[in-house]
Every structure is written in structure tokens, then in C-alpha cells.
Design an enzyme around this catalytic site. Structure first.
Site: not given
Ligand code: LLP
Length: 424
Positions: A210, A282-284, A320, A351-352, A381
Site C-alpha cells: 500500500s 483501490p482504497g486509499r 498512522r 497520555c503518551e 485509514y
Molecule cells: N486489497 C487488499 C487485498 C489489501 O490488503 C488492501 C490493503 C487493499 C486492497 C487496499 O489498498 P490501498 O489501495 O488502500 O492501498 N493501514 C495502512 C494500509 C494497510 C493496507 C492494507 N491492505 C495505512 O494506513 O497505510
């Protein structure tokens, strides 16, 4: 980095007024007085634009990775814009179905899916299950039959090391996710799945990590997948998620369209059959820049070494920086066009000492206690990884657009926080 906040880090169409910032045509100062702080603000037009871009750029079956930000409004929005929804747990699956998204548009992931999760997915009739390991195949064997079939992909590890933080890197051999290509585990998994009545195996899936800026890792992965599936009659190849976004001034990321074009070119070069659906998750890149967080400054402590500016949230709404050392920017909502010459450390109320939101932040010299500040690019995230550390209630989430705001998630209350405590 001491000039005014770059517009590119704000949601599309945001405007810097002289003493306020407008997002989706709505004043951030008004939002803070109406809904309180901390507050997550999402611009609906930006969310829709990115979701629609992903739906256009890839083939049908491309999914929004809901782990990046999930609430019913977001699930519906992604569905309306033509995306499937990727869920990684029973909890995500439950919310997406509650939101009214048809199960036939849901894809189930997970490296340790329980029997209950698999049953829920099968019972609902999800679009795809992405099979991760041998034990899962064993569980599926007991649940699936020609009368109750499933459609699946197999997740493989291509052995590609993405250029990103090691905690969010997943394509390498040494990982808990997926079947290794190199060891032959993937071939064996495919043979087992194919021998199971009721299992329809549509193709392969890989996710290398990611927050990746360079497209070469994705291209390399698709080349490897292309070689691997040549000669098979698969109809889908999914490259996962992982496209990075710019968080701070000076960073630049490829667009979803550029990401997809590079992959399409590779698909042609490696000779993927023309009918093979090229998919991604895509997520982010869909939600990050659409969101920002509003905080109120509660105290400023000036030391000889540095100045601490403390706000009413922190690591509970944005873990993050603590987890990955991620950088963010901050700006003074009431002075958005002002220079930001004052170097400060933006901290929260936990408190950190590690409760840092922006280690080296810049603010105008005039920013004072009681002022409203905002950290842009917190749409991914942030809320989804929020916690109640120190029993701090989770912020509210509002969607804005066309000059109007609507509450998507109300602010948590102390009553909410105590509802699980059987003795409280
Ligand atoms: N597909 C799978 C199988 C995944 O494990 C993930 C993210 C995505 C898609 C979506 O990825 P993206 O497009 O959002 O990068 N908590 C971390 C990111 C962890 C990502 C986990 N998997 C952060 O805040 O950077």
C-alpha cells in the site's frame, strides 16, 4: 514548505477564502461549530470522481477496498459509482450488506477467514471469495457443493518487494498472505480448487502493498501473473490495491487512470487474452484526499527546543504517524492563505509522548489557542483505524457537497463507550 497549504492536498474544488476554507461549498468553520471537533469532513464529489474513475479505468468487478474507510454512506456511494466492495472480515461484510449493497457486488478477502465468515459470505451469495490458504480450502470443501457453489479467485504472492513501509508490504515471499508462486503452493492450490465440485475458480489475485508511488512494482507483478496464467483459461486477473497518494507538499502520485493504463499496456505485452478482466481494489486512492480532519487547538506550549500545539484529537483518530511514521500537513482554517513560518509539533490529547499527528508542522505565527486547524488527506485509514484509547470518543463524520452537509457517522458518546461494560 512554509507557504500556504497547497490546494492539491485538499479535496477537489476546495476554496481558500480569506478567513475560512470552503469544501463542497461548505464553510469548515461552520461545520466545526455545528458538529464539533475533531471532525472528519469528506467531499462527496471527490469521492464520487475517484470511484467513477476506478470503475472506468478497470473492468467490471473492480472493487473499493472498504478497509480504507467504511460507513453505510460510503458503501452506497462506491456501489452507485459502479464499484464492487472488497471486505476483509465478517464485520465489513455485515456493514456493507446493511448498507443495502447487493451481495453480488461484494468480494470477500481475509488471510484467516472463519467458518462463520465463509458461511455468511456463501449464504449471502457474494460475487467472489479470494481464497488465501490451504486451511481455507479445507473449510470451503465442507461448505460448498454444486447446489451451493462459490466463485473465487486465488491469492498468490508474486515475490515482488514494493517500495513502501514494511508493515504495509505484502507481495514478498515472506508474508502471511496468499499462496507462493515460487514454491509451487499456488499451483497445488489451484489443482485442489479445481477438483472441488461447486467451486468456480475465475482467476488470480495479488496485492503487493500500500501507499506505492512507483508503478514498476505493479507492472512487474502483472508480468509475473501473466506468465503464470498463460495457458490457463482464467477470465480475471486482479492486481489488488496499493496506489499511493500525496500526503505532503512536494509528493506526487500517479492517478488511478495512469495506474490502469500502465497495467493495460503490460496486460497486452504479456499476452493476457483480450477477454481477461483486469481488476484492482483501490482504497486509499479513492478516499484519502477526499477527507480532512478538523481539530480545535487547546493549548500551546513554547519551549526553547520547540513549540507544541495540542489539539482535541490525536493518535486515536489518526494512528498512522505513530504506526508508520507517516507525514501530514496542517493549516489554520481561519488563515488559510497565510504563510506558515512557525515550526511546531502538532500533538494530540492522549497520555503518551508518542501521540504526534505532525512531527514537523508549519503554522502561521498568529495561530492561537481556540483556533481551528485541519490536517488534509486524512480520508484513508484514519476513521477506519480509529480507537477509543484513553476513552476518547470517535469523531463524527460528515459528507459535504453542493453547499450542504450531511452527517454520515455521529460522534461517539460516553454512553456508547460504556455500552459493553457489563458493570457500568
Ligand atoms: N486489497 C487488499 C487485498 C489489501 O490488503 C488492501 C490493503 C487493499 C486492497 C487496499 O489498498 P490501498 O489501495 O488502500 O492501498 N493501514 C495502512 C494500509 C494497510 C493496507 C492494507 N491492505 C495505512 O494506513 O497505510
Amino acid at each position: 514548505m512554509t507557504g500556504p497549504i497547497p490546494l492539491a492536498l485538499l479535496p477537489d474544488g476546495a476554496r481558500l477564502a480569506s478567513e475560512d476554507v470552503l469544501v463542497g461549498g461548505v464553510s469548515l468553520r461552520e461545520l466545526a461549530s455545528r458538529y464539533g471537533t475533531p471532525l472528519f469532513v469528506y467531499d462527496e464529489a471527490t469521492l464520487r470522481a475517484r470511484a467513477a474513475e476506478a470503475a472506468r479505468a478497470f473492468d467490471d468487478g473492480v472493487a473499493f477496498a472498504s478497509k480504507s474507510f467504511l460507513c453505510a454512506a460510503m458503501a452506497r456511494l462506491a456501489h452507485e459509482e459502479g464499484l464492487c466492495i472488497d471486505v476483509a472480515t465478517g464485520g465489513e461484510l455485515d456493514l456493507v450488506l446493511r448498507a443495502g449493497v447487493p451481495a453480488s457486488r461484494v468480494i470477500l478477502h481475509g488471510n484467516n477467514k472463519s467458518v462463520e465468515e465463509l458461511e455468511a459470505a456463501l449464504g449471502a451469495g457474494v460475487h467472489r471469495v479470494v481464497v488465501d490458504n490451504e486451511d481455507e480450502i479445507g473449510r470451503l470443501a465442507k461448505l460448498v457443493s454444486p447446489e451451493r457453489p462459490i466463485n473465487c479467485l486465488i491469492r498468490v504472492t508474486p515475490g515482488v518487494e514494493a517500495h513502501t513501509h514494511e508493515f504495509i508490504r505484502t507481495g514478498q515471499e515472506d508474508t502471511k498472505f496468499g499462496f507462493s508462486l515460487a514454491s509451487g503452493a499456488a499451483r497445488r492450490g489451484i489443482a485442489r480448487l479445481r477438483a472441488m465440485p461447486g467451486v468456480r475458480l475465475h482467476g488470480v489475485h495479488a496485492h503487493i502493498g500500500s501507499q506505492i508511488f512507483e508503478l514498476d512494482g505493479f507492472v512487474e507483478t502483472l508480468r509475473i501473473l501473466g506468465d503464470f496464467v498463460s495457458g490457463d483459461d482464467f477470465d480475471e486477473v486482479c492486481i489488488g490495491g496499493g496506489l499511493g497518494v500525496a500526503y505532503v507538499e512536494g509528493e506526487a502520485a500517479p492517478s488511478i487512470t495512469q495506474w490502469a493504463s500502465a497495467l493495460r499496456e503490460t496486460a497486452r505485452a504479456v499476452g493476457l487474452p483480450a477477454g481477461t478482466r483486469l481488476l484492482a481494489e483501490p482504497g486509499r486512492s479513492i478516499v484519502a484526499q477526499a477527507g480532512l480532519t478538523l481539530y480545535r487547538v487547546g493549548t500551546i506550549k513554547q519551549l526553547t527546543q520547540r513549540t507544541y500545539v495540542a489539539v482535541d484529537g490525536g493518535m486515536s483518530d489518526n494512528p498512522r504517524p505513530v504506526l508508520y511514521g507517516s507525514g501530514y500537513e496542517v493549516f489554520d482554517v481561519g488563515r488559510p492563505r497565510a504563510e506558515r513560518p512557525r515550526r511546531v509539533r502538532l500533538v494530540g490529547k492522549h497520555c503518551e509522548s508518542g501521540d504526534i499527528i505532525v512531527d514537523e508542522a508549519h503554522l502561521p505565527a498568529e495561530t492561537a489557542v481556540g483556533d481551528l486547524v485541519a490536517t488534509p488527506v486524512t480520508g484513508a485509514y484514519g476513521y477506519s483505524m480509529a480507537s477509543n484509547y484513553n476513552r476518547v470518543p470517535r469523531p463524527a463524520v460528515v459528507f459535504v457537497g453542493d453547499g450542504r452537509a450531511r452527517l454520515a457517522l455521529r460522534r461517539e458518546t460516553f454512553d456508547d463507550l460504556s455500552r459493553l461494560d457489563v458493570d457500568a
